[in-house]
Design an enzyme around this catalytic site. Structure first.
Site: not given
Length: 495
Positions: A155, A363
């Site tokens: 992730h 991110d």
């Protein structure tokens, strides 16, 4: 095909009627309810001694949770996972620390968790492992004789090889990834970083169909960008607009424009830089004084880690400094809230903001950016200002994309967003909503699981008729029938 078994560091709350806490929880629960299956992971509790999993059945979903000892929590979770992997994978080598004993604890906990899961696995199950805490998990299951197809999804970002190699056991970690049958990343850049490590390091090779042959293993590697359910979020944002906190925010703004930012309190999010760019907006544009406010919601995270305590103090100091410089009797430029809000309420708050401000320094995806867009009023949408270093920047063509290290560029983007004509705002919103619908959460989940299920199909075929050795150019996803040679034993680990 049998059940789906999901393994993640934490298992989402299981109370009926309680909103799921994010994209992973929503997507995983949907898949589990459709096929039936098991969600296995840490309960969030520390225990005196390791014990068997606590089983809770809700409909077709079995929740299996285990506790961690204080030693395991310190070494596996606080230590190697969040003091070595997390900062390094977010390109913050300066904040990373490596201790051999913590890496040993990381391996030990993965072995322990695999042993606790093994009795729950049935022959036809497929297994889906999530995130950086559990990179060795497939190898642990293989050592226990588990032959089921196993997939892994990361992730967070995967760093380029030069950064990855700063982790002392980097090669062993990458070998562990090659024990999966499918490895998924958020973006093509992350996928390419993995392939670069394998190929440039002389560990294997890849083919155009996504197959990789490395360390005597075949696996499929791909980018599977995680999505949201935009229409469900839009509905929630509209339904919750009459909640008291939303009304209070509207009343407090008194016609001023609102820039809104929501992030966990983490150094990867660039919160200090975000405040400084807003300060630059006020510095360069005195006309905005008293006319715009920044609302930063930053729920605390890993509050028992010293680095995060320092981040909180620094951010509070920056907010106080900027407010002290620009505040007026009836206007506070920055409202900084270090607390957590329920997700549906956040969507309604997003709907009140003329600008969504999402500017992480690095991110994996950042679903907040997608949620902000989906929350907007289609008749009068706001504008998204988005960091180029968020994976979402590849999927949101209507965002104003910035380099968060360039304070002037970011300040100019904020001003452009605040001043953008209605027609342009609507056009950008429609473009982004089309992308969000086309690549929603179901697409992420179903695409990954389809690839993982194809491994099971291929395994069944090759088990019946294995005639000639496969080559990378012609290989199909192979069964997890053979493992690579065991890595050298060192004091740092136990696998």
């Amino acid at each position: 095909m049998g059940r789906l078994i999901v393994v993640s560091n934490r298992v989402a709350p299981t109370q009926e009627g309680r909103p799921a806490a994010g994209g992973l929880a929503v997507g995983v629960l949907d898949a589990l309810k459709e096929t039936g299956g098991v969600w296995f992971g840490w309960s969030g509790e520390t225990v005196a001694e390791p014990a068997e999993a606590v089983i809770e059945q809700q409909g077709s979903v079995t929740y299996a949770t285990v506790g961690l000892t204080k030693r395991d929590y310190d070494q596996y979770y606080k230590g190697f996972s969040n003091t070595t992997l997390w900062p390094t994978f977010h390109y913050r080598n300066d904040l990373a620390r490596y201790e051999r004993q913590e890496y040993g604890g990381y391996l030990r906990v993965n072995v322990t968790l695999a042993r606790q899961l093994q009795p729950l696995i049935e022959p036809d199950d497929i297994i889906w492992i999530h995130d950086y805490h559990l990179i060795p998990f497939a190898r642990c299951l293989r050592d226990l004789g588990v032959k089921n197809p196993i997939g892994f999804f990361l992730h967070i970002p995967l760093p380029v090889p030069e950064v990855m190699r700063s982790i002392p056991p980097h090669e062993e970690l990458m070998k562990f990834l090659c024990h999966y049958d499918v490895v998924g990343f958020q973006t093509d850049a992350d996928r390419q970083a993995f392939l670069d490590y394998i190929e440039r390091g002389g560990h294997g090779q890849s083919s155009e169909d996504g197959m990789v042959h490395a360390w005597d293993r075949f696996l499929k590697v791909g980018a599977y960008p995680i999505g949201i359910y935009p229409d469900a979020i839009a509905k929630s944002a509209s339904q919750f607009t009459d909640r008291k906190p939303v009304r209070s925010l509207r009343d407090a703004m008194r016609g001023r424009k609102l820039i809104m930012s929501v992030d966990r309190l983490d150094y990867s999010k660039g919160l200090a830089e975000r405040f400084q760019a807003f300060e630059r907006l006020l510095q360069n544009g005195p006309g905005w004084h008293g006319r715009v406010s920044l609302l930063q919601i930053a729920p605390p995270t890993r509050s028992d880690v010293q680095t995060y305590q320092t981040i909180r103090r620094n951010l509070e100091g920056e907010a106080g400094r900027i407010n002290g410089r620009f505040a007026q009797l009836d206007w506070t430029p920055i409202q900084y809230l270090n607390r957590k809000y329920e997700r549906n309420l956040l969507m309604a708050l997003f709907r009140q903001a003329q600008v969504g401000y999402v500017a992480p320094l690095r991110d994996g995806m950042n679903l907040v950016a997608k949620e902000y867009v989906a929350s907007q009023n289609p008749e009068d949408p706001g504008v998204l200002v988005l960091s180029q270093f968020a994976g979402a920047a590849e999927q949101l063509p209507g965002a104003l994309v910035v380099n968060p290290y360039d304070l002037n560029q970011t300040a100019e983007a904020l001003e452009r967003a605040l001043s953008m004509p209605h027609a342009e705002r609507v056009s950008r919103y429609n473009d982004m909503m089309a992308q969000l619908r086309e690549n929603n959460l179901s697409v992420w989940r179903d695409t990954f699981l389809a690839d993982l299920r194809s491994v099971a199909t291929a395994a069944s075929v090759t088990a019946k008729a294995r005639s000639t050795p496969a080559t990378v150019a012609s290989a199909k996803p192979a069964a997890p029938a053979q493992s690579a040679p065991a890595p050298k034993r060192e004091a740092r680990g136990t696998l």
